[in-house]
Design a protein around this motif. Structure first.
Motif, short mmCIF file in Angstrom:
data_model
loop_
_atom_site.label_atom_id
_atom_site.label_comp_id
_atom_site.label_asym_id
_atom_site.label_seq_id
_atom_site.Cartn_x
_atom_site.Cartn_y
_atom_site.Cartn_z
N GLY A 137 1.81 2.92 7.00
CA GLY A 137 2.26 4.24 6.55
C GLY A 137 1.17 5.11 5.96
O GLY A 137 1.43 6.17 5.44
N GLY A 138 -0.06 4.64 6.02
CA GLY A 138 -1.15 5.45 5.51
C GLY A 138 -1.65 6.39 6.58
O GLY A 138 -1.51 6.14 7.77
N TYR A 177 -3.75 -1.27 11.53
CA TYR A 177 -3.07 -1.85 10.36
C TYR A 177 -2.77 -0.76 9.33
O TYR A 177 -1.65 -0.68 8.81
N LEU A 178 -3.76 0.08 9.04
CA LEU A 178 -3.58 1.13 8.03
C LEU A 178 -2.50 2.13 8.45
O LEU A 178 -1.66 2.52 7.64
N LEU A 235 -11.40 -0.53 1.27
CA LEU A 235 -10.57 0.42 2.03
C LEU A 235 -9.08 0.24 1.77
O LEU A 235 -8.35 1.21 1.62
N THR A 236 -8.65 -1.01 1.74
CA THR A 236 -7.22 -1.29 1.63
C THR A 236 -6.74 -1.46 0.20
O THR A 236 -5.55 -1.41 -0.06
N ASN A 237 -7.68 -1.69 -0.70
CA ASN A 237 -7.36 -1.97 -2.09
C ASN A 237 -6.51 -3.25 -2.20
O ASN A 237 -5.67 -3.37 -3.09
N HIS A 238 -6.72 -4.17 -1.26
CA HIS A 238 -6.03 -5.46 -1.26
C HIS A 238 -6.90 -6.51 -1.95
O HIS A 238 -8.13 -6.40 -1.94
N MET A 257 0.84 -1.16 0.00
CA MET A 257 0.00 0.00 0.00
C MET A 257 0.89 1.23 0.00
O MET A 257 1.83 1.31 0.75
N LYS A 258 0.56 2.18 -0.82
CA LYS A 258 1.31 3.43 -0.85
C LYS A 258 0.94 4.28 0.35
O LYS A 258 -0.18 4.23 0.85
N ALA A 259 1.89 5.08 0.80
CA ALA A 259 1.62 5.99 1.91
C ALA A 259 0.77 7.14 1.38
O ALA A 259 1.25 7.99 0.66
N SER A 260 -0.49 7.10 1.71
CA SER A 260 -1.39 8.15 1.25
C SER A 260 -2.56 8.24 2.21
O SER A 260 -2.77 7.38 3.04
#
Length: 70
Positions: free
Chosen positions: A66-67, A61-62, A25-28, A1-4
Motif C-alpha cells: 500500500g505504499g 513488495y512496497l 527503506l522499509t523501516n522493518h 507499514m503505513k500507506a505513505s
C-alpha cells in the motif's frame, strides 16, 4: 507499514539493494526481513557474505503493502 510515499530513488539506479538499505527503506526489523525471505515474499541473494535483494521485487513488495514510491 503505513500507506505513505517512500523515497525510493535508490531503487531507480540499481538492480540490487543491500540488506541494510532494505531495512532503511522499509523501516522493518532484521527479523521481519528474514521472515519475508522465509515466506518467499523476498528473495535474498548472498554474494561474498553480503545479502542483496532485487530492486524489482522490493518495488513490488512496497507497492503491494500500500505504499507509493516517490
Amino acid at each position: 507499514m503505513k500507506a505513505s510515499a517512500i523515497n525510493a530513488s535508490i531503487l531507480d539506479d540499481r538492480n540490487f539493494v543491500s540488506f541494510a538499505e532494505l531495512k532503511d527503506l522499509t523501516n522493518h526489523s532484521k527479523n521481519t526481513i528474514y521472515k519475508l525471505c522465509n515466506e518467499g515474499t523476498l528473495t535474498r541473494i548472498k554474494a561474498k557474505g553480503v545479502a542483496y535483494f532485487r530492486t524489482d521485487e522490493v518495488k513490488s513488495y512496497l507497492i503491494g503493502k500500500g505504499g507509493s514510491i516517490a
